[in-house]
Design a protein around this motif. Structure first.
Motif, PDB file in Angstrom:
ATOM      1  N   SER A  31       4.126 -21.684  -2.090  1.00  0.00           N
ATOM      2  CA  SER A  31       2.769 -21.167  -2.207  1.00  0.00           C
ATOM      3  C   SER A  31       2.711 -20.254  -3.428  1.00  0.00           C
ATOM      4  O   SER A  31       3.700 -19.612  -3.782  1.00  0.00           O
ATOM      5  N   THR A  32       1.564 -20.184  -4.069  1.00  0.00           N
ATOM      6  CA  THR A  32       1.417 -19.334  -5.252  1.00  0.00           C
ATOM      7  C   THR A  32       1.237 -17.857  -4.885  1.00  0.00           C
ATOM      8  O   THR A  32       1.293 -16.990  -5.763  1.00  0.00           O
ATOM      9  N   THR A  33       1.044 -17.586  -3.609  1.00  0.00           N
ATOM     10  CA  THR A  33       0.814 -16.203  -3.179  1.00  0.00           C
ATOM     11  C   THR A  33       2.133 -15.527  -2.798  1.00  0.00           C
ATOM     12  O   THR A  33       3.205 -16.080  -2.985  1.00  0.00           O
ATOM     13  N   GLY A  34       2.029 -14.316  -2.249  1.00  0.00           N
ATOM     14  CA  GLY A  34       3.205 -13.535  -1.918  1.00  0.00           C
ATOM     15  C   GLY A  34       4.043 -14.139  -0.810  1.00  0.00           C
ATOM     16  O   GLY A  34       3.618 -15.048  -0.106  1.00  0.00           O
ATOM     17  N   ASN A  35       5.259 -13.600  -0.655  1.00  0.00           N
ATOM     18  CA  ASN A  35       6.175 -14.079   0.380  1.00  0.00           C
ATOM     19  C   ASN A  35       6.794 -12.883   1.099  1.00  0.00           C
ATOM     20  O   ASN A  35       6.364 -11.739   0.905  1.00  0.00           O
ATOM     21  N   MET A  36       7.808 -13.127   1.901  1.00  0.00           N
ATOM     22  CA  MET A  36       8.411 -12.050   2.685  1.00  0.00           C
ATOM     23  C   MET A  36       9.032 -10.963   1.805  1.00  0.00           C
ATOM     24  O   MET A  36       9.097  -9.804   2.203  1.00  0.00           O
ATOM     25  N   THR A  37       9.483 -11.344   0.629  1.00  0.00           N
ATOM     26  CA  THR A  37      10.018 -10.341  -0.297  1.00  0.00           C
ATOM     27  C   THR A  37       8.953  -9.317  -0.640  1.00  0.00           C
ATOM     28  O   THR A  37       9.204  -8.105  -0.638  1.00  0.00           O
ATOM     29  N   LEU A  38       7.753  -9.799  -0.931  1.00  0.00           N
ATOM     30  CA  LEU A  38       6.645  -8.910  -1.264  1.00  0.00           C
ATOM     31  C   LEU A  38       6.201  -8.107  -0.046  1.00  0.00           C
ATOM     32  O   LEU A  38       5.956  -6.893  -0.143  1.00  0.00           O
ATOM     33  N   TYR A  39       6.105  -8.750   1.111  1.00  0.00           N
ATOM     34  CA  TYR A  39       5.627  -8.056   2.305  1.00  0.00           C
ATOM     35  C   TYR A  39       6.613  -6.976   2.753  1.00  0.00           C
ATOM     36  O   TYR A  39       6.208  -5.898   3.206  1.00  0.00           O
ATOM     37  N   THR A  40       7.908  -7.245   2.590  1.00  0.00           N
ATOM     38  CA  THR A  40       8.920  -6.237   2.928  1.00  0.00           C
ATOM     39  C   THR A  40       8.796  -5.035   2.004  1.00  0.00           C
ATOM     40  O   THR A  40       8.860  -3.881   2.442  1.00  0.00           O
ATOM     41  N   LYS A  41       8.608  -5.316   0.714  1.00  0.00           N
ATOM     42  CA  LYS A  41       8.438  -4.225  -0.247  1.00  0.00           C
ATOM     43  C   LYS A  41       7.180  -3.421   0.062  1.00  0.00           C
ATOM     44  O   LYS A  41       7.178  -2.182  -0.030  1.00  0.00           O
ATOM     45  N   ALA A  42       6.108  -4.100   0.444  1.00  0.00           N
ATOM     46  CA  ALA A  42       4.855  -3.419   0.773  1.00  0.00           C
ATOM     47  C   ALA A  42       5.050  -2.464   1.955  1.00  0.00           C
ATOM     48  O   ALA A  42       4.564  -1.324   1.936  1.00  0.00           O
ATOM     49  N   ILE A  43       5.768  -2.915   2.971  1.00  0.00           N
ATOM     50  CA  ILE A  43       6.028  -2.069   4.145  1.00  0.00           C
ATOM     51  C   ILE A  43       6.853  -0.853   3.756  1.00  0.00           C
ATOM     52  O   ILE A  43       6.571   0.280   4.171  1.00  0.00           O
ATOM     53  N   ILE A  44       7.875  -1.061   2.944  1.00  0.00           N
ATOM     54  CA  ILE A  44       8.731   0.050   2.486  1.00  0.00           C
ATOM     55  C   ILE A  44       7.905   1.090   1.747  1.00  0.00           C
ATOM     56  O   ILE A  44       8.024   2.302   1.996  1.00  0.00           O
ATOM     57  N   LEU A  45       7.045   0.636   0.840  1.00  0.00           N
ATOM     58  CA  LEU A  45       6.242   1.571   0.034  1.00  0.00           C
ATOM     59  C   LEU A  45       5.217   2.321   0.888  1.00  0.00           C
ATOM     60  O   LEU A  45       5.017   3.529   0.711  1.00  0.00           O
ATOM     61  N   LEU A  46       4.578   1.631   1.817  1.00  0.00           N
ATOM     62  CA  LEU A  46       3.565   2.275   2.660  1.00  0.00           C
ATOM     63  C   LEU A  46       4.193   3.293   3.605  1.00  0.00           C
ATOM     64  O   LEU A  46       3.654   4.398   3.792  1.00  0.00           O
ATOM     65  N   VAL A  47       5.327   2.943   4.189  1.00  0.00           N
ATOM     66  CA  VAL A  47       6.040   3.884   5.066  1.00  0.00           C
ATOM     67  C   VAL A  47       6.510   5.087   4.266  1.00  0.00           C
ATOM     68  O   VAL A  47       6.402   6.232   4.719  1.00  0.00           O
ATOM     69  N   ALA A  48       7.014   4.853   3.055  1.00  0.00           N
ATOM     70  CA  ALA A  48       7.475   5.942   2.199  1.00  0.00           C
ATOM     71  C   ALA A  48       6.325   6.876   1.841  1.00  0.00           C
ATOM     72  O   ALA A  48       6.493   8.110   1.803  1.00  0.00           O
TER      73      ALA A  48
END
Length: 355
Positions: A31-48
């Protein structure tokens, strides 16, 4: 100014690029959109972000630790903008429209306006990159001269020195001045602002009030005015510096162009894709830490050509784009290291201030 038109070609370079990129995704089954790598990073940044904010405001540490955490918070805010908001605003964060909207909406929580960003960045900047009078990103007048078509003042010969301070003020100006000036003027530069619906007005003002509470009112109540002021300046100025540097390295360096429409026809010299390649530069694309932190914005060439493709795919599609550029004899501007891109930006500012 009159909105310029791009040149057209029977054998469009852009069409060929799209064909090759589409073929890549079809063959890989991605898919041209995000994947689990991006979603994991998003969670890390939001929690931080939540953890750092709560610790600073409700469990205020000793001064030197608090200052370090304010720097960290500024970096996290910039990283959320690069990695989550930016992909969401372009519709590339997820295949689900609602999730893209949520990701883009994070800008409202961080202090900005997702409505203003969409018009300023997605509509204007991506269409008319480095075109003076249209691209708001190169309009820092009168304080800085970013194009030969802009007026030059005596103090500009020092802009390669004082730009650090001005860039650090970006975030403060963004949330307290620039959004409001665009709102009341109903335009961005010379381009009229898209008509705002009632919901857009309500969202704009509701989150501006919320931001004042989150970043000003509540912290002052919890820690006092002076500690808040120091922390707020450290936090916002570091975020502003990081945001400014990353975005400026993409377009205002020695080798990028600043096209001017033909006086008689109003047309720009190149077709849109070639225009993007001539006005955009990459930096430090082999540095994994930089790639992780700036959300692929060091792959600006790929982003400007394919803004609806998530940044997690840029390292791979860059190989395809480089090869096509080599075949067609079109420049592909890239700096191997961040420090070299910064040095080029400084040299560019010096040229603009003295030429």
């Amino acid at each position: 100014m009159v909105t310029p038109k791009f040149s057209s070609s029977a054998q469009s370079f852009h069409a060929e690029l799209k064909r090759r990129i589409n073929q890549y995704f079809e063959e890989k089954g991605k898919s041209t959109t995000g994947n689990m790598t991006l979603y994991t990073k998003a969670i890390i940044l939001l929690v931080a972000f939540v953890f750092t904010y709560v610790h600073l405001v409700f469990f205020t540490p000793v001064t030197w630790v608090a200052i370090l955490e304010c720097l960290l918070l500024g970096g996290i805010v910039a990283a959320i903008g690069f990695n989550i908001m930016h992909d969401g605003a372009h519709g590339s964060f997820s295949k689900y429209k609602w999730l893209n909207q949520v990701a883009a909406f994070s800008l409202n929580v961080l202090g900005g306006s997702s409505f203003m960003w969409n018009v300023k960045h997605n509509v204007i900047h991506h269409a008319y990159t480095n075109v003076d009078g249209l691209d708001d990103d190169i309009d820092i007048q009168p304080w800085m001269r970013m194009s030969t078509t802009q007026p030059k003042y005596k103090f500009h010969k020092y802009q390669h020195i004082y730009f650090w301070f001005l860039y650090a003020l970006l975030y403060i100006l963004w949330i307290f001045v620039l959004d409001y000036s665009k709102y009341f003027a109903s335009k961005i530069g010379s381009m009229p602002l898209k008509k705002m619906k009632l919901g857009d007005h309500i969202t704009f003002w509701a989150f501006k009030v919320f931001n004042l509470f989150l970043y000003v009112g509540l912290p002052i109540y919890m820690v006092g005015f002076l500690p808040w002021l120091v922390g707020f300046l450290v936090f916002t100025m570091f975020a502003g510096l990081v945001l400014s540097i990353v975005f400026q390295l993409a377009h205002t360096v020695e080798h990028t162009a600043f096209p001017v429409p033909d006086v008689n026809t109003g047309r720009l010299e190149d077709e849109w894709a070639v225009h993007q390649l001539k006005t955009t530069a990459n930096f430090a694309t082999n540095n994994k830490l930089v790639c992780w932190l700036v959300g692929g914005l060091n792959f600006q060439v790929e982003h400007h050509l394919f803004p609806k493709i998530s940044h997690v795919h840029y390292p791979e599609i860059s190989k395809i784009i480089k090869k096509a550029c080599a075949e067609y004899g079109i420049p592909y501007i890239e700096y191997p290291k961040t420090r070299l891109a910064i040095a080029s930006h400084v040299s560019f500012l010096k040229q603009m201030g003295r030429s």
